[in-house]
Design an enzyme around this catalytic site. Structure first.
Site, PDB file in Angstrom:
ATOM      1  N   SER A   1     -17.750  15.023  -2.660  1.00 30.50           N
ATOM      2  CA  SER A   1     -17.384  14.178  -1.268  1.00 30.50           C
ATOM      3  C   SER A   1     -17.597  15.013  -0.056  1.00 30.50           C
ATOM      4  CB  SER A   1     -15.915  14.160  -1.261  1.00 30.50           C
ATOM      5  OG  SER A   1     -14.815  15.321  -1.424  1.00 30.50           O
TER       6      SER A   1
ATOM      7  N   HIS B   1     -15.495   8.951  -6.031  1.00 29.92           N
ATOM      8  CA  HIS B   1     -16.357   8.685  -4.984  1.00 29.92           C
ATOM      9  C   HIS B   1     -17.424   7.815  -5.438  1.00 29.92           C
ATOM     10  CE1 HIS B   1     -14.534  10.667  -1.700  1.00 29.92           C
ATOM     11  NE2 HIS B   1     -14.028  11.697  -2.627  1.00 29.92           N
TER      12      HIS B   1
ATOM     13  N   LYS C   1      -9.411   4.562  -3.462  1.00 30.89           N
ATOM     14  CA  LYS C   1     -10.921   4.704  -2.612  1.00 30.89           C
ATOM     15  C   LYS C   1     -11.424   3.366  -2.506  1.00 30.89           C
ATOM     16  CE  LYS C   1     -10.490   9.507  -2.702  1.00 30.89           C
ATOM     17  NZ  LYS C   1     -10.657  10.734  -3.589  1.00 30.89           N
TER      18      LYS C   1
HETATM   19  C1  LIG Z   1      -9.549  11.569  -4.102  1.00 34.29           C
HETATM   20  C2  LIG Z   1      -9.997  12.269  -5.244  1.00 34.29           C
HETATM   21  C3  LIG Z   1      -8.903  12.597  -6.309  1.00 34.29           C
HETATM   22  C4  LIG Z   1      -7.675  12.113  -6.091  1.00 34.29           C
HETATM   23  O1  LIG Z   1      -7.596  10.874  -6.232  1.00 34.29           O
HETATM   24  P1  LIG Z   1      -6.026  10.100  -5.890  1.00 34.29           P
HETATM   25  O2  LIG Z   1      -5.975   8.601  -6.589  1.00 34.29           O
HETATM   26  O3  LIG Z   1      -5.784  10.079  -4.202  1.00 34.29           O
HETATM   27  O4  LIG Z   1      -4.813  10.954  -6.387  1.00 34.29           O
HETATM   28  C5  LIG Z   1      -9.516  12.984  -7.345  1.00 34.29           C
HETATM   29  N1  LIG Z   1     -10.825  13.495  -7.563  1.00 34.29           N
HETATM   30  C6  LIG Z   1     -11.710  13.247  -6.598  1.00 34.29           C
HETATM   31  C7  LIG Z   1     -13.116  13.738  -6.759  1.00 34.29           C
HETATM   32  C8  LIG Z   1     -11.216  12.740  -5.357  1.00 34.29           C
HETATM   33  O5  LIG Z   1     -12.321  12.651  -4.360  1.00 34.29           O
END
Ligand SMILES: *Cc1c(COP(=O)(O)O)cnc(C)c1O
Length: 401
Positions: free
Chosen positions: A186, A214, A245
């Site tokens: 990210s 992502h 997301k």
């Molecule tokens: C955002 C993210 C998470 C956490 O996701 P949530 O559902 O908000 O807990 C885990 N791994 C990666 C790579 C992320 O970017």
């Protein structure tokens, strides 16, 4: 309340964060999430920092699906899954996710953080080895810490180093080895070299795990993820991801893979066993999102068009970006104070984005990060590009001619 020194020590640490410029203030938004948001002071800003890749977070169809599930299943369950917290909508979503990802079974969590936190300890012990990319997400790092397996770390996306670690784990006589990586990173928008990782896994008899937070919903021709992008669907052992997301943006996570793995997690994974069921309206809305993006690649296509346009135009203006194809676009400013000033100036110009500098990114790699969405219009992107150009000239990043 009798240990005043405790509170003073905390205050000192907070003050240090502020003086070092590492304190994270929260921006307050007075509207729903979207390509544009309304700030607390009533100003409308173009939003370039959400993980809202498909634009579904504030989307009326997503909301309608959530409302329908709310009507049918109620607000919540007051239970973990195995006592009285499993509804048909949870089972349907688990089936649908498995079908979408090309796996046998899927288990839901309240967050991807929990999925990663609860995946290693039930499956691996001191006889095993976890081989993890150095830039993996915090939740993977925490999950590995909770497990007794030997830890091996390889430099980000460095296949020679990965092979070195695989050899080391093999020579140490480890029983099972698993390679773990974010599908897409990210901070840099780089994509894990999954084809090469799968080849190395096959060479050394290792398992593979990807965190698709992502990627799910927009990577690959049909948006199935990084494994589809590299044409290695069916060759990844464990997939974790988020519903928070691209897939609607509320919250929730999952782990997907072979049925033996998922069944073991249902029996042993602590964040699943000892935490509440995913709210049914989120499960219902996620189902509708998966249906919608399975029927048409329109949102995914628009996201990639926006990404290609922005990447091309920002370079044409004269900025340096990390090359790639992912909707995370790091615009490199290299200097921490410049990155901070730049983000602040963009905010004044009506663009919401975030600056990152050491220690979040390596020293000398300060940047502002842009995240594209299918919801952005060409007009909005042009406004953002103009603001970049203006701020770039004002701060002497671009030549003034
Ligand atoms: C955002 C993210 C998470 C956490 O996701 P949530 O559902 O908000 O807990 C885990 N791994 C990666 C790579 C992320 O970017």
């Amino acid at each position: 309340m009798s240990d005043q020194a405790f509170y003073s020590a905390l205050q000192t640490k907070l003050d240090t964060l502020r003086t070092e410029g590492l304190f994270k203030p929260e921006r307050v938004i007075a509207s729903r999430q979207g390509a544009e948001v309304v700030a607390e002071d009533g100003r409308t800003l173009i939003n370039m920092c959400a993980n809202n890749y498909l634009g579904l977070s504030g989307d009326p169809e997503t909301q309608k699906a959530a409302e329908a599930a709310l009507q049918k299943y109620g607000y919540g369950l007051s239970s973990v899954r195995f006592i009285c917290g499993t509804q048909t909508v949870h089972k349907e979503l688990e089936r649908k996710l498995s079908e979408f990802l090309g796996t046998e079974d899927t288990i839901l969590y309240a967050a991807a953080f929990d999925a990663n936190g609860g995946v290693f300890e039930p499956l691996f012990d001191e006889n095993d080895a976890i081989i993890s990319d150095a830039l993996n997400h915090a939740s993977i790092i925490d999950g590995i810490r909770l497990c007794k397996a030997a830890r091996y770390r390889y430099a980000n996306n460095d296949m020679a180093d990965l092979e070195k670690q695989l050899i080391a784990a093999t020579e140490a006589g480890k029983r099972h080895k698993i390679i773990v990586t974010d599908g897409a990173f990210s901070m840099d928008g780089t994509i894990a070299k999954l084809d090469e990782i799968v080849a190395l896994a096959e060479k050394y008899g290792a398992l593979t795990m990807i965190d698709e937070s992502h990627a799910t919903g927009f990577m690959g021709k049909r948006g199935r993820g990084t494994h589809e992008h590299f044409n290695v669907m069916g060759k990844i052992d464990i997939i974790t991801g988020t519903l928070g997301k691209a897939l609607g943006g509320a919250m929730g996570g999952f782990t997907s893979g072979r049925k033996e793995v998922i069944e073991t997690l249902r029996q042993k994974s602590r964040p699943y066993l000892f935490s509440n069921s995913l709210a049914p309206m989120i499960a219902g809305a996620s189902l509708a999102v998966l249906d919608r993006i399975s029927k048409s690649t329109e949102l995914r296509d628009r996201l990639h068009e926006n990404t290609a346009y922005f990447r091309r135009e920002i370079e044409r203006i004269g900025f340096t970006i990390k090359p790639g194809t992912h909707p995370v676009v790091p615009v490199m400013l290299f200097d921490a104070p410049v990155a901070q000033k730049f983000a602040a100036r963009m905010f004044e110009l009506g663009v919401l984005l975030s600056g990152f500098f050491y220690p979040v990114v390596p020293m000398g790699q300060a940047r502002v990060r842009v995240q594209l969405s299918a919801a952005h219009t060409r007009e909005q992107l042009d406004t953002v590009l103009k603001a970049f150009e203006q701020a770039g000239r004002e701060l002497g990043i671009l030549n003034n001619n």
